[in-house]
Each structure stands twice: as structure tokens, then as C-alpha cells.
Design a protein around this motif. Structure first.
Motif, mmCIF file in Angstrom:
data_model
loop_
_atom_site.group_PDB
_atom_site.id
_atom_site.type_symbol
_atom_site.label_atom_id
_atom_site.label_comp_id
_atom_site.label_asym_id
_atom_site.label_seq_id
_atom_site.Cartn_x
_atom_site.Cartn_y
_atom_site.Cartn_z
ATOM 1 N N GLU A 351 3.296 -11.097 -5.737
ATOM 2 C CA GLU A 351 2.670 -11.175 -4.412
ATOM 3 C C GLU A 351 1.501 -12.158 -4.357
ATOM 4 O O GLU A 351 0.920 -12.368 -3.304
ATOM 5 N N GLU A 380 -4.780 -9.946 4.495
ATOM 6 C CA GLU A 380 -3.516 -10.405 3.932
ATOM 7 C C GLU A 380 -3.301 -9.824 2.534
ATOM 8 O O GLU A 380 -2.174 -9.432 2.178
ATOM 9 N N LYS A 383 -2.211 -6.251 2.836
ATOM 10 C CA LYS A 383 -0.826 -6.238 3.307
ATOM 11 C C LYS A 383 0.144 -6.483 2.158
ATOM 12 O O LYS A 383 1.168 -5.796 2.016
ATOM 13 N N ARG A 384 -0.180 -7.446 1.308
ATOM 14 C CA ARG A 384 0.688 -7.762 0.167
ATOM 15 C C ARG A 384 0.716 -6.635 -0.863
ATOM 16 O O ARG A 384 1.766 -6.331 -1.431
ATOM 17 N N LYS A 386 0.203 -3.460 -0.298
ATOM 18 C CA LYS A 386 0.973 -2.347 0.271
ATOM 19 C C LYS A 386 2.473 -2.641 0.193
ATOM 20 O O LYS A 386 3.277 -1.753 -0.128
ATOM 21 N N ARG A 387 2.862 -3.871 0.456
ATOM 22 C CA ARG A 387 4.275 -4.262 0.363
ATOM 23 C C ARG A 387 4.770 -4.135 -1.076
ATOM 24 O O ARG A 387 5.864 -3.634 -1.326
ATOM 25 N N SER A 390 5.241 -0.442 -1.934
ATOM 26 C CA SER A 390 6.389 0.183 -1.251
ATOM 27 C C SER A 390 7.724 -0.346 -1.783
ATOM 28 O O SER A 390 8.697 0.406 -1.885
ATOM 29 N N GLU A 391 7.776 -1.613 -2.187
ATOM 30 C CA GLU A 391 9.039 -2.194 -2.643
ATOM 31 C C GLU A 391 9.367 -1.840 -4.087
ATOM 32 O O GLU A 391 10.503 -1.977 -4.517
#
Length: 392
Positions: A351, A380, A383-384, A386-387, A390-391
Motif C-alpha cells: 500500500e 489517504e 484509507k490505505r 484500512k484497505r 480488510s483485504e
């Protein structure tokens, strides 16, 4: 040729390692967000730059006294009087090449082989290394997360033995941003006086408090504690002057004299121009930290809210400095990583967000995030992260 044993014991800085990796990725063209910065993202105020330029043109580019120019020492003494209600004489103050060098020089003059220094963890990465370089032994005691990363009197008492020479108190703290209150400092101070151990009070983040409270120095609580304490400070964080390398130490003249003598054989003196810049910082009526504090406070509230919304991430809200120190162990485990360090490295690779693993600060379940960057970058980055969580 073999290297000296003293440098073989040094642990590489995790902060510099992650920064180097982030820079490498940036050079490859990646959009990297670095949250490892240990410095304000504001430039040095203009009035200080003007004085530094004038100093150069006025020929103030020569050697100075090893302990610092008299005018700067006087300004530092006035600062202690105004801000901390502390009275020092010129022979009780030394100007150094950054607060880091003040600490390094202090440990060199107070420690003999196997002398112990108590270091609360989480700690700033250079404390244990500097102690080892002076032949001493860092004794790490854990400051529990549930106690806002602050050591208790009981923990301090239990760590003291006949070899104990000093204890470090860093408030506001790097990396946690936590702050000791007056009562907590009094209780720790009483134990130090009882056992006659030196207090090394690192107050470099003094000006960056967001709770509305006034900074409390343990040295100001009583004449006896002042005598027992060496205060470390500087202009790096308060005036956005990290690169100028001006710090100082204040305390008993016997120790300060020894530090000055050692400095005369190592650095000779702090950079002359930087000293006059620091003099300007402390002589002007302007308060550059005001704008910084307002901005940092806003960023803190923003990033804290975004972080605690990420599954598996918990965080104590700091009261000072410009760092958050969340616990990400649950997130790392849920994401399939054996350690937080592995999680941090994968986050950077995938990320392009650079955090500093807490292992370098003696707290392997945590990470340090600096909010000394733009609001856009912080949003930003969150956001990264958290992504990524989750992924995985």
C-alpha cells in the motif's frame, strides 16, 4: 581491521531503516506516504532565518566557547525562568549539537562500566544505544499501555539496585505522546531522591501539548529534585529547527563542566550560525509554536478518529508531541502475519504507507505514526491501511 566492540553492540535504527526503504520506493516512482517523520513539517520561521543570514554576513562564523555563546546561554536561562520557574547560572547550562548530543555527552560523563540506567519502554530508539556506548547497561522496564505508557512508582522501585545510576523520564514522550502529570512526577522523584539516582528529564517536546495543561518539569517541583535532575531540551521541535542541531542541558555545575570539557574534545562547539539562530528563536516575542500546535491538534484528532475505526487497531489518545502509537497486534495476527514488523513491511510494499514498527521502541505490538504531514496525506494513509487490513 576489526571494528571496536562498542559499535558491534549497536542496533540499527528502525526509524532510519523504514525511511530508507520508503525513499527507495519513491525513487522507483511509487506514491509513498511516509508517516515516520520525527520533525515538524513547517520551515524554520522567517525571523530566525534572517538573523542567521545576518550572522554570516557579520562574520559570526568562527569558533565559539565549547559550552555555547554567552548570549545564547543567557537566553536559555531566561527561558527556564519564564517557562519553568527554574533558576540556573551560566555554569549550569551547556549548549550542544542537538538534544541528542546533550544526552550522548551526559551518558559519557556519568557512566562507568556496568552502571545501569533505567529506561521506560516504549522509549526513544537512541536511549539504550547511547547508554551502551558509554559502557553502561540499559535496564528496560515496561510502561503498560493501560497506564498510558507511563511507569509506576512501584515499577521504578523494583528496578533499582546498587548499580543504578540514573533513570530517564521523557515527557511528552516519543514515541507515545503521553505526558506525566505533577503528582506522578513527584512520586517518581521521591523514589529517585531516596535512592540517590540521577533523573535525566528529556523535555524536547515541551511546547507541543494539546490538553490545555502547562508543561511540568520534574526539576521545578523542589530544590532537591532540581539538584537531582539534568534537563535536556532544544529548539528542534518548538521552532522547526531540527537540522540546525541546537540542544542544551541544564543541571549541577559539576556534571555540566564535565560535559563541556568532553565537548571541547569532540565537537569543539555547536555551529556558530545555528547558535545565533537559536538565540533569535528565544529572544523574539513571536510564538511560532502556536500555529504548529493548532495544526497538529487538528491532525491528531483527525488521524486518531480514522485509526480507531480500523478493525484490530486500538490506540491511546496522546496528549503531546506529534505521534500516535497504536497497538496493531490483533490486526497483524488477523491478517496472517507472525509479527507487527512483518505487517509493517507488507503494508509498505503493498500500500506504500511507511510506519515505524514499535519493536525499535521496545514495544513490538505497536507502530509509530507521525502526523507531521498534510491532512490529505493522513486521510489517504488511513484509507490505505484500512484497505490493507480488510483485504488480508
Amino acid at each position: 581491521m576489526d571494528l571496536a566492540k562498542r559499535v558491534k553492540t549497536l542496533t540499527p535504527s528502525t526509524t532510519l531503516a523504514i525511511t530508507a526503504k520508503a525513499k527507495e520506493l519513491k525513487m522507483q516512482g511509487h506514491d509513498v506516504i511516509g508517516l515516520g517523520a520525527g520533525e515538524p513539517d513547517f520551515n524554520t520561521p522567517e525571523y530566525i532565518l534572517e538573523v542567521a543570514e545576518k550572522a554570516m554576513h557579520d562574520g559570526l562564523t568562527k569558533y565559539t566557547p565549547s559550552g555555547g555563546v554567552a548570549e545564547l546561554k543567557k537566553a536559555i536561562i531566561n527561558k527556564f525562568q519564564t517557562d519553568n520557574n527554574l533558576e540556573y547560572n551560566a555554569d549550569e547550562v551547556i549548549v550542544t549539537t542537538g538534544a541528542k548530543h546533550a544526552l550522548y555527552t551526559l551518558f559519557q560523563v556519568i557512566l562507568n562500566d556496568e552502571d545501569e540506567v533505567i529506561v521506560p519502554a516504549p522509549y526513544w530508539v537512541s536511549y539504550p544505544e547511547q547508554i551502551k556506548l558509554a559502557g553502561g547497561k540499559p535496564v528496560i522496564i515496561s510502561a503498560k499501555e493501560e497506564n498510558e505508557f507511563k511507569i509506576t512508582p512501584q515499577a521504578l522501585e523494583e528496578a533499582i539496585n546498587p548499580s543504578t545510576k540514573a533513570v530517564i523520564i521523557n515527557s511528552p514522550s516519543n514515541p507515545t505522546g503521553m505526558v506525566y502529570n505533577e503528582q506522578e512526577l513527584r512520586e517518581l522523584g521521591e523514589i529517585c531522591m531516596k535512592h540517590d539516582i540521577l533523573i535525566v528529564s528529556d523535555e524536547i517536546y515541551e511546547k507541543l501539548l494539546y490538553t490545555g495543561d502547562t508543561h511540568v518539569s520534574i526539576a521545578q517541583l523542589s530544590p532537591e529534585l532540581k539538584e537531582q535532575t539534568i534537563v535536556i531540551n532544544g529548539v528542534s521541535k518548538s521552532h522547526s529547527m531540527t537540522g540546525w542541531r541546537i540542544g542544551y542541558a541544564a543541571g549541577t555545575s559539576k556534571i555540566i563542566k564535565a560535559m563541556t570539557n568532553l565537548a571541547s574534545h569532540s565537537t569543539s562547539n555547536p555551529t556558530s550560525i545555528a547558535q545565533y539562530a537559536a538565540l533569535a528563536a528565544y529572544s523574539a516575542n513571536e510564538d511560532p509554536v502556536k500555529e504548529m500546535k493548532k495544526t497538529f491538534d487538528e491532525r491528531l484528532n483527525l488521524l486518531y478518529k480514522l485509526l480507531v475505526d480500523i478493525p484490530g487497531v486500538t490506540c491511546q489518545k496522546p496528549k503531546g508531541a506529534f505521534y500516535l502509537f497504536p497497538n496493531v497486534r490483533e490486526a497483524a495476527t488477523n491478517n496472517g502475519f507472525d509479527s507487527v514488523d512483518d505487517w509493517v513491511n507488507a503494508l509498505l510494499e503493498e500500500e506504500k504507507v511507511a510506519l515505524v514498527p514499535g519493536s525499535g521502541f521496545g514495544s513490538p505490538d505497536n507502530v509509530r505514526l507521525s502526523y507531521a504531514t498534510s491532512t490529505e496525506a493522513l486521510e489517504e494513509a488511513a484509507k490505505r491501511i484500512k484497505r490493507f487490513v480488510s483485504e488480508h
